[in-house]
Design an enzyme around this catalytic site. Structure first.
Site, PDB file in Angstrom:
ATOM      1  N   HIS A 102       0.860  -1.079   0.051  1.00  0.00           N
ATOM      2  CA  HIS A 102      -0.069   0.097   0.063  1.00  0.00           C
ATOM      3  C   HIS A 102       0.924   1.186  -0.081  1.00  0.00           C
ATOM      4  O   HIS A 102       1.822   1.086   0.532  1.00  0.00           O
ATOM      5  CB  HIS A 102      -0.951   0.175   1.304  1.00  0.00           C
ATOM      6  CG  HIS A 102      -0.418  -0.312   2.516  1.00  0.00           C
ATOM      7  ND1 HIS A 102       0.124  -1.501   3.044  1.00  0.00           N
ATOM      8  CD2 HIS A 102      -0.162   0.776   3.477  1.00  0.00           C
ATOM      9  CE1 HIS A 102       0.572  -1.280   4.137  1.00  0.00           C
ATOM     10  NE2 HIS A 102       0.821  -0.004   4.557  1.00  0.00           N
ATOM     11  N   HIS A 104       0.711   5.350   1.228  1.00  0.00           N
ATOM     12  CA  HIS A 104      -0.033   6.232   1.870  1.00  0.00           C
ATOM     13  C   HIS A 104       0.201   7.665   1.113  1.00  0.00           C
ATOM     14  O   HIS A 104       1.350   8.069   0.658  1.00  0.00           O
ATOM     15  CB  HIS A 104       0.996   6.411   3.438  1.00  0.00           C
ATOM     16  CG  HIS A 104       0.684   5.368   4.062  1.00  0.00           C
ATOM     17  ND1 HIS A 104      -0.097   5.312   5.121  1.00  0.00           N
ATOM     18  CD2 HIS A 104       1.331   4.360   4.272  1.00  0.00           C
ATOM     19  CE1 HIS A 104      -0.088   4.342   6.096  1.00  0.00           C
ATOM     20  NE2 HIS A 104       1.170   3.490   5.302  1.00  0.00           N
TER      21      HIS A 104
HETATM   22  P1  5GP Z   1       1.503   0.305   7.538  1.00  0.00           P
HETATM   23  O1  5GP Z   1       1.911   0.416   8.835  1.00  0.00           O
HETATM   24  O2  5GP Z   1       1.453  -0.846   7.150  1.00  0.00           O
HETATM   25  O3  5GP Z   1       2.296   1.144   6.379  1.00  0.00           O
HETATM   26  O4  5GP Z   1      -0.055   1.261   7.457  1.00  0.00           O
HETATM   27  C1  5GP Z   1      -1.134   0.418   7.437  1.00  0.00           C
HETATM   28  C2  5GP Z   1      -2.079   1.635   7.601  1.00  0.00           C
HETATM   29  O5  5GP Z   1      -3.444   0.774   7.384  1.00  0.00           O
HETATM   30  C3  5GP Z   1      -2.263   2.373   9.130  1.00  0.00           C
HETATM   31  O6  5GP Z   1      -2.067   3.677   8.681  1.00  0.00           O
HETATM   32  C4  5GP Z   1      -3.701   2.208   9.476  1.00  0.00           C
HETATM   33  O7  5GP Z   1      -4.310   3.148  10.213  1.00  0.00           O
HETATM   34  C5  5GP Z   1      -4.521   1.414   8.209  1.00  0.00           C
HETATM   35  N1  5GP Z   1      -5.682   0.494   8.495  1.00  0.00           N
HETATM   36  C6  5GP Z   1      -5.502  -0.564   9.386  1.00  0.00           C
HETATM   37  N2  5GP Z   1      -6.610  -1.022   9.361  1.00  0.00           N
HETATM   38  C7  5GP Z   1      -7.535  -0.369   8.574  1.00  0.00           C
HETATM   39  C8  5GP Z   1      -8.885  -0.610   8.234  1.00  0.00           C
HETATM   40  O8  5GP Z   1      -9.448  -1.615   8.574  1.00  0.00           O
HETATM   41  N3  5GP Z   1      -9.347   0.284   7.105  1.00  0.00           N
HETATM   42  C9  5GP Z   1      -8.689   1.500   7.007  1.00  0.00           C
HETATM   43  N4  5GP Z   1      -9.488   2.189   6.055  1.00  0.00           N
HETATM   44  N5  5GP Z   1      -7.409   1.580   7.209  1.00  0.00           N
HETATM   45  C10 5GP Z   1      -6.850   0.816   7.866  1.00  0.00           C
END
Ligand code: 5GP
Ligand code: ZN
Length: 136
Positions: A102, A104
């Site tokens: 993903h 951001h």
């Molecule tokens: P990472 O730390 O893996 O780069 O970011 C994961 C992101 O996914 C986090 O910013 C978190 O807030 C978001 N996230 C986790 N679970 C969900 C969810 O169920 N729905 C949405 N919309 N975002 C999520």
């Protein structure tokens, strides 16, 4: 379309968990982060499950970043942001909590203090050349 049953982002891509969708096409979905760092904090994912950037086929990766560009511009304009961070974490050590690729998109305001990549220490001696040799 490869999907992993207990992957939150696969479930969102399949419509089994609700999400606030910002953009959708056959292969890509963008939705608002549930814990936004700022208004409009958006996640862009492939609908197929790829774990990290290294697992992404290049055409799909290129397609995603084309969409990231368009969304970043739209978020900046429509939300009157002053800047935009594009952040993409790979593997646990780099802060990847959800093992489904993903990107951001984080709209920024001047002096909001949300995020800053710290400056490292100035490289000494021939360390940069040593690094280059490891990459040759
Ligand atoms: P990472 O730390 O893996 O780069 O970011 C994961 C992101 O996914 C986090 O910013 C978190 O807030 C978001 N996230 C986790 N679970 C969900 C969810 O169920 N729905 C949405 N919309 N975002 C999520
Ligand atoms: Zn997944």
């Amino acid at each position: 379309m490869i999907r992993i049953p207990d992957c939150i982002f696969c479930l969102i891509a399949a419509g089994k968990i609700p999400a606030k969708k910002v953009y959708e096409d056959t292969n890509v979905l963008a939705f608002l982060d549930i814990n936004p760092l700022s208004e409009g904090h958006t996640l862009v994912i492939p609908k197929t499950h790829y774990e990290t950037i290294s697992h992404m086929p290049e055409p799909e990766l290129g397609g995603i970043f084309g969409i990231v560009k368009k969304l970043a511009t739209k978020l900046k304009d429509n939300l009157r942001a002053d800047g935009i961070n594009i952040v993409q974490n790979n593997f646990k050590a780099a802060g990847q909590d959800i093992p489904h690729f993903h990107v951001h998109i984080i709209p920024r305001k001047t002096n909001d203090g949300i995020l800053r990549i710290p400056l490292g220490k100035k490289a000494e001696g021939d360390t940069l050349d040593q690094t280059l040799r490891k990459l040759a």
